[in-house]
Enzyme design. Structure first.
Site, PDB file in Angstrom:
ATOM      1  N   GLN A 121       1.109  -1.189  -0.019  1.00 47.51           N
ATOM      2  CA  GLN A 121       0.074  -0.074   0.116  1.00 47.51           C
ATOM      3  C   GLN A 121       1.021   1.276  -0.029  1.00 47.51           C
ATOM      4  O   GLN A 121       1.625   1.685   0.916  1.00 47.51           O
ATOM      5  CB  GLN A 121      -0.992   0.132   0.962  1.00 47.51           C
ATOM      6  N   GLY A 122       0.897   1.785  -0.902  1.00 45.11           N
ATOM      7  CA  GLY A 122       1.771   3.147  -1.179  1.00 45.11           C
ATOM      8  C   GLY A 122       0.785   4.541  -1.158  1.00 45.11           C
ATOM      9  O   GLY A 122       0.359   5.164  -1.976  1.00 45.11           O
ATOM     10  N   SER A 124       0.973   6.686   2.303  1.00 43.86           N
ATOM     11  CA  SER A 124       1.718   7.549   3.072  1.00 43.86           C
ATOM     12  C   SER A 124       2.785   8.055   2.602  1.00 43.86           C
ATOM     13  O   SER A 124       3.577   7.337   1.748  1.00 43.86           O
ATOM     14  CB  SER A 124       1.906   7.010   4.625  1.00 43.86           C
ATOM     15  N   SER A 156       4.113  -1.239   4.208  1.00 44.75           N
ATOM     16  CA  SER A 156       4.460  -2.699   4.513  1.00 44.75           C
ATOM     17  C   SER A 156       4.765  -3.593   3.310  1.00 44.75           C
ATOM     18  O   SER A 156       3.831  -3.509   2.398  1.00 44.75           O
ATOM     19  CB  SER A 156       3.240  -3.114   5.450  1.00 44.75           C
ATOM     20  N   GLU A 239     -10.065  -1.536   5.180  1.00 42.15           N
ATOM     21  CA  GLU A 239      -8.815  -1.618   5.939  1.00 42.15           C
ATOM     22  C   GLU A 239      -9.585  -1.420   7.500  1.00 42.15           C
ATOM     23  O   GLU A 239      -8.973  -2.390   8.355  1.00 42.15           O
ATOM     24  CB  GLU A 239      -7.919  -0.432   5.778  1.00 42.15           C
TER      25      GLU A 239
HETATM   26  C1  LIG Z   1       3.417  -0.886  11.392  1.00 37.25           C
HETATM   27  C2  LIG Z   1       2.927   0.308  10.269  1.00 37.25           C
HETATM   28  C3  LIG Z   1       2.434  -0.258   9.044  1.00 37.25           C
HETATM   29  C4  LIG Z   1       2.310   0.799   8.126  1.00 37.25           C
HETATM   30  N1  LIG Z   1       1.922   0.466   6.686  1.00 37.25           N
HETATM   31  C5  LIG Z   1       1.603   1.473   5.983  1.00 37.25           C
HETATM   32  C6  LIG Z   1       1.429   0.967   4.435  1.00 37.25           C
HETATM   33  O1  LIG Z   1       1.669  -0.346   4.019  1.00 37.25           O
HETATM   34  N2  LIG Z   1       1.395   1.846   3.524  1.00 37.25           N
HETATM   35  C7  LIG Z   1       0.965   3.261   3.927  1.00 37.25           C
HETATM   36  O2  LIG Z   1       0.488   4.092   3.007  1.00 37.25           O
HETATM   37  N3  LIG Z   1       1.118   3.610   4.962  1.00 37.25           N
HETATM   38  C8  LIG Z   1       1.371   2.564   6.151  1.00 37.25           C
HETATM   39  N4  LIG Z   1       1.768   3.133   7.404  1.00 37.25           N
HETATM   40  C9  LIG Z   1       1.599   4.518   7.858  1.00 37.25           C
HETATM   41  C10 LIG Z   1       0.641   4.966   8.605  1.00 37.25           C
HETATM   42  O3  LIG Z   1      -0.829   5.087   8.036  1.00 37.25           O
HETATM   43  C11 LIG Z   1       0.784   6.099   9.294  1.00 37.25           C
HETATM   44  O4  LIG Z   1       1.852   6.158  10.167  1.00 37.25           O
HETATM   45  C12 LIG Z   1      -0.243   6.926   9.981  1.00 37.25           C
HETATM   46  O5  LIG Z   1      -1.462   7.232   9.286  1.00 37.25           O
HETATM   47  C13 LIG Z   1       0.085   8.109  10.862  1.00 37.25           C
HETATM   48  O6  LIG Z   1       0.794   9.096   9.958  1.00 37.25           O
HETATM   49  P1  LIG Z   1       2.268   9.756  10.452  1.00 37.25           P
HETATM   50  O7  LIG Z   1       3.035   8.466  10.949  1.00 37.25           O
HETATM   51  O8  LIG Z   1       2.850  10.585   9.450  1.00 37.25           O
HETATM   52  O9  LIG Z   1       2.157  10.563  11.755  1.00 37.25           O
HETATM   53  P2  LIG Z   1       1.177  11.705  11.926  1.00 37.25           P
HETATM   54  O10 LIG Z   1       0.360  12.282  11.170  1.00 37.25           O
HETATM   55  O11 LIG Z   1       2.772  13.057  11.862  1.00 37.25           O
HETATM   56  O12 LIG Z   1       0.911  12.007  13.286  1.00 37.25           O
HETATM   57  C14 LIG Z   1       1.776  11.993  14.656  1.00 37.25           C
HETATM   58  C15 LIG Z   1       0.826  12.466  15.916  1.00 37.25           C
HETATM   59  O13 LIG Z   1       0.191  13.480  15.475  1.00 37.25           O
HETATM   60  C16 LIG Z   1      -1.074  13.094  15.860  1.00 37.25           C
HETATM   61  N5  LIG Z   1      -1.951  13.991  14.921  1.00 37.25           N
HETATM   62  C17 LIG Z   1      -1.696  13.986  13.555  1.00 37.25           C
HETATM   63  N6  LIG Z   1      -2.952  14.697  12.914  1.00 37.25           N
HETATM   64  C18 LIG Z   1      -3.839  14.918  13.928  1.00 37.25           C
HETATM   65  C19 LIG Z   1      -4.974  15.676  14.146  1.00 37.25           C
HETATM   66  N7  LIG Z   1      -5.652  16.323  13.001  1.00 37.25           N
HETATM   67  N8  LIG Z   1      -5.482  15.678  15.387  1.00 37.25           N
HETATM   68  C20 LIG Z   1      -4.933  15.066  16.293  1.00 37.25           C
HETATM   69  N9  LIG Z   1      -4.059  14.520  16.257  1.00 37.25           N
HETATM   70  C21 LIG Z   1      -3.105  14.192  14.894  1.00 37.25           C
HETATM   71  C22 LIG Z   1      -1.159  11.657  15.222  1.00 37.25           C
HETATM   72  O14 LIG Z   1      -2.415  11.094  15.918  1.00 37.25           O
HETATM   73  C23 LIG Z   1       0.088  11.065  15.970  1.00 37.25           C
HETATM   74  O15 LIG Z   1      -0.381  10.908  17.413  1.00 37.25           O
HETATM   75  C24 LIG Z   1       2.040   2.124   8.473  1.00 37.25           C
HETATM   76  C25 LIG Z   1       2.545   2.447   9.936  1.00 37.25           C
HETATM   77  C26 LIG Z   1       2.781   1.498  10.810  1.00 37.25           C
HETATM   78  C27 LIG Z   1       3.127   1.922  12.025  1.00 37.25           C
END
Ligand SMILES: Cc1cc2nc3c(=O)[nH]c(=O)nc-3n(C[C@H](O)[C@H](O)[C@H](O)COP(=O)(O)OP(=O)(O)OC[C@H]3O[C@@H](n4cnc5c(N)ncnc54)[C@H](O)[C@@H]3O)c2cc1C
Lengths: 377, 299
Positions: A121-122, A124, A156, A239
């Site tokens: 899944q691309g 993020s 992932s 999902e």
């Molecule tokens: C094990 C794992 C597998 C993953 N696999 C995939 C994958 O296959 N494909 C893919 O595309 N992505 C994948 N992801 C990505 C995942 O979807 C993102 O990590 C997630 O959506 C959070 O984005 P971020 O990491 O940029 O955190 P951020 O968006 O930077 O968030 C950081 C913190 O700020 C908080 N925050 C952000 N915005 C708000 C808001 N508006 N209100 C309140 N709090 C907020 C969040 O809750 C979090 O606590 C994976 C992540 C993990 C951990």
């Protein structure tokens, strides 16, 4: 309120149960969970066996009830988990089934079911996680292809994937939700570089994916150009809505195992711990019932799960973490041994409140889309 | 499997909601709080509406419905904070003459507590030595029966699996808790949509939004558990449902109070009535400790 199964469904359950009982004992040991290429081979091998035995079509063609029976029985029997096939079977496949053309369904769905092709899944990007719609990976039309340039992160299974459900920006001028397109990108196309990231569990289960003028045929677009956000919502609803269903059953099985361990090692005599396990068991049972309610709703409204998935995911992701904390209390020092599945699973459980949309984002969705509270700035 | 309400069940729920809006609206609730007495006319009207005879066979003058339907009805009762020993009277409908019609008020000894003892015509259980308690809930007078229950909950889960009647009482009490948890969620959301501070409605603030979202998650999970337990009738599932429903009712009332700010702390807001009733119901039917032990014993 009907929880019963038809005779036909019960017959399916009985057949599957018998097949699992006959098949599982001959199955090789699961490879080291940190060795993804070996895991891919193993997970796809298992998917192939399901396919050959006629049990693979439960993900989008079978009735939702049959799908639940499949998940219930495979988990109960301790069959291998979907693993590397997660994205293909649980959200890319269902999205293509719901939104793809006949030709796209014919091209992509059978190999997923046979375990021949693995998806990732691309979505993020480094600057577009929770704020997914601000993604910047751009795709420019050049004849019959999109030329894609940008970067994805946290992808992932990228290391072992054949296809990627990719979100790209096709109209930089449009409001951010409007200019997005959903593409199926072959992972062996020139211009793709995958750089594994190490997780806190030491695994390389996800990666950074760099895209440098990658050509993706226009025929690989699912849905219309610039209508990708709507398709994405379909993907995300699978999902969140149905992808974790099997894991709930697995958690119930783990709780049973924990109780047996606790009775053996004496921790069961501690009423605080015993009651903690009791509460968790009630929660996982209720989560299973909530799943049945969500699946019933989805079935009635044409197959795509609604925002109820966020309600489920919110509670499930936290309960799962509490389950592993309780497990640590039962296991004592063994919970510090990285050689035990429990310990690795405890570490992975930490991702559940982040991946597939953080708990904070799920709460926003529940508050805004279900309760109708105003959108925040 | 189709775990949604059938058309008949939806119609029943709407009918009961309308009936209760007519028989026991907010004004009735507030005057019941001031009166502190059981309204016999209301009781009879509930009887006429089939509230107590719901599950009696039609041949015995009942409505002939099942436990899932009863759960829907009691959820509505919990939503409006219907006062009185409704669960005990409902359960006595087949055995105590007059209960089905609402002519007789039946209460029962439950976890060492007896609600509405002075108003009841019939008591199920031994109330020797019962002493009156100054009940925290203005709409549930309480007595305590010495030697049964109290703070020292015995942890003997296996021997204390509920009997059928007790399990049903537990489940219907849980259904009332779900209704109450839904009512406080609705109240919090409605208030968050209208109350403005810092130039915007407070529902636009994430801290408030997230409280409300948490309330919905609790009520949805508890409702799924209660409905399923009504379908299966399984004693362990009923215990789990009560546990989650108690948690949802109590915690949602607290969060609702928080969303209401200072207004929530007044006697005028209904929130405190929900919280206090939730506390009382949490001690009836099956306490959290016993429910947890019962579910653990099933592991
Ligand atoms: C094990 C794992 C597998 C993953 N696999 C995939 C994958 O296959 N494909 C893919 O595309 N992505 C994948 N992801 C990505 C995942 O979807 C993102 O990590 C997630 O959506 C959070 O984005 P971020 O990491 O940029 O955190 P951020 O968006 O930077 O968030 C950081 C913190 O700020 C908080 N925050 C952000 N915005 C708000 C808001 N508006 N209100 C309140 N709090 C907020 C969040 O809750 C979090 O606590 C994976 C992540 C993990 C951990």
């Amino acid at each position: 309120m009907d929880l019963s199964c038809t005779d036909e469904e019960e017959a399916y359950r009985a057949r599957l149960r018998e097949w699992l009982a006959a098949t599982l004992p001959g199955l090789p040991e699961r490879p080291d969970p940190l060795d993804w290429p070996a895991r891919r081979a193993y997970d796809c091998g298992w998917q192939r066996r399901l396919y050959d035995a006629g049990y693979a079509d439960t993900h989008w063609d079978a009735s939702p009830t049959q799908r639940l029976i499949f998940l219930e029985e495979t988990e109960r029997a301790g069959a291998p988990y979907v693993g590397a096939n997660f994205v293909g079977l649980l959200h890319a496949g269902p999205t293509i089934a719901a939104e793809g053309t006949e030709a796209q369904r014919a091209r992509w769905l059978p190999p997923i079911l046979r375990g021949d092709e693995v998806w990732c899944q691309g979505f993020s990007e480094p600057d577009a996680g929770s704020d997914l719609a601000s993604l910047r990976t751009k795709a420019v039309r050049d004849g019959d292809a999109y030329v894609v340039t940008g970067q994805k992160i946290w992808t992932s299974h990228a290391e072992v994937a054949d296809w990627c459900e990719l979100l790209v920006r096709t109209d930089p001028e449009a409001p951010k939700h409007r200019g997005i397109t959903w593409l199926a990108m072959p992972m062996d196309a020139p211009g793709i570089t995958v750089r594994p990231l190490r997780t806190l569990a030491g695994s390389t289960e996800f990666a950074e994916v760099f895209l440098d003028e990658v050509r993706v045929p226009v025929s690989h677009r699912v849905g219309e150009e610039n209508d990708g956000w709507r398709v994405t919502m379909v993907t995300l609803s699978f999902e969140r809505g149905t992808a974790f269903v099997g894991e709930v059953v697995a958690c119930r099985r783990l709780l049973g195992e924990l109780a047996r361990t606790a009775r053996k090692n004496g921790t069961w005599d501690d009423p605080v711990l015993r009651r903690r396990l009791g509460r968790l068991s009630a929660e996982f049972q209720a989560l299973w019932r909530l799943t049945q309610a969500n699946v019933s709703e989805a079935q009635a409204s044409g197959g795509v799960p609604g925002a109820g998935g966020s309600v489920f995911k919110l509670h499930y992701s936290h309960a799962r973490q509490e389950l592993y904390d309780a497990a640590a209390a039962v296991l004592g020092p063994d919970a510090l041994d990285l050689g035990r599945d429990w310990t690795l699973d405890r570490l992975s459980s930490l991702s559940y409140t982040i991946a597939a949309g953080t708990s904070q984002i799920q709460r926003n969705i529940v508050a805004e889309r279900i309760l109708g509270l105003p959108k925040g700035r | 499997m189709d775990f949604r309400l059938t058309e008949d069940q939806r119609a029943l729920r709407t009918g009961v909601r309308e009936l209760l809006a007519r028989l026991f609206d907010r004004e009735a609730l507030r005057s019941a709080v001031s009166a502190g007495r059981l309204d016999r006319d209301l009781w009879r009207e509930l009887g006429d509406a089939g509230f107590f005879a719901l599950r009696l066979p039609e041949a015995e003058g009942g409505v002939g419905l099942g436990l899932p339907e009863a759960v829907l009805v009691f959820e509505e009762a919990g939503r409006v904070l219907l006062p009185g020993p409704v669960v005990a009277t409902h359960l006595a409908a087949g055995s105590v003459p007059g209960a089905a019609e609402g002519a007789v008020v039946v209460t029962s000894v439950d976890e060492g507590l007896v609600p509405w003892l002075d108003e009841a015509d019939v008591v199920v259980g031994d109330v020797t030595g019962a002493v009156s308690v100054r009940s925290v809930d203005p709409l549930t007078p309480l007595h305590r029966v010495p030697g049964t229950g109290g703070c020292a909950h015995p942890f003997r889960p296996a021997e204390r699996l509920p009997t059928t009647g007790a399990a049903e009482a537990t489940l219907l009490t849980a259904a009332e808790q779900v209704g109450s948890a839904q009512a406080t969620t609705d109240a919090a959301v409605a208030y968050a949509r209208t109350r403005a501070q810092f130039g915007q409605v407070i529902g636009g603030f994430q801290a408030v939004k997230h409280l409300c979202a948490g309330m919905l998650v609790r009520v949805e999970l508890a409702r799924a558990a209660v409905w399923a337990a009504a379908v299966t009738g399984d004693p362990v599932e009923i215990a789990g449902a009560k546990l989650l429903a108690d948690g949802a009712a109590v915690r949602n009332a607290r969060d609702c109070l928080q969303v209401h700010g200072g207004m929530g702390f007044t006697w005028e807001a209904d929130v405190h009535l929900h919280l206090k009733r939730a506390w009382v119901r949490a001690e009836l039917g099956m306490t959290a400790a016993r429910a947890e032990e019962t579910v653990a014993a099933g592991l």
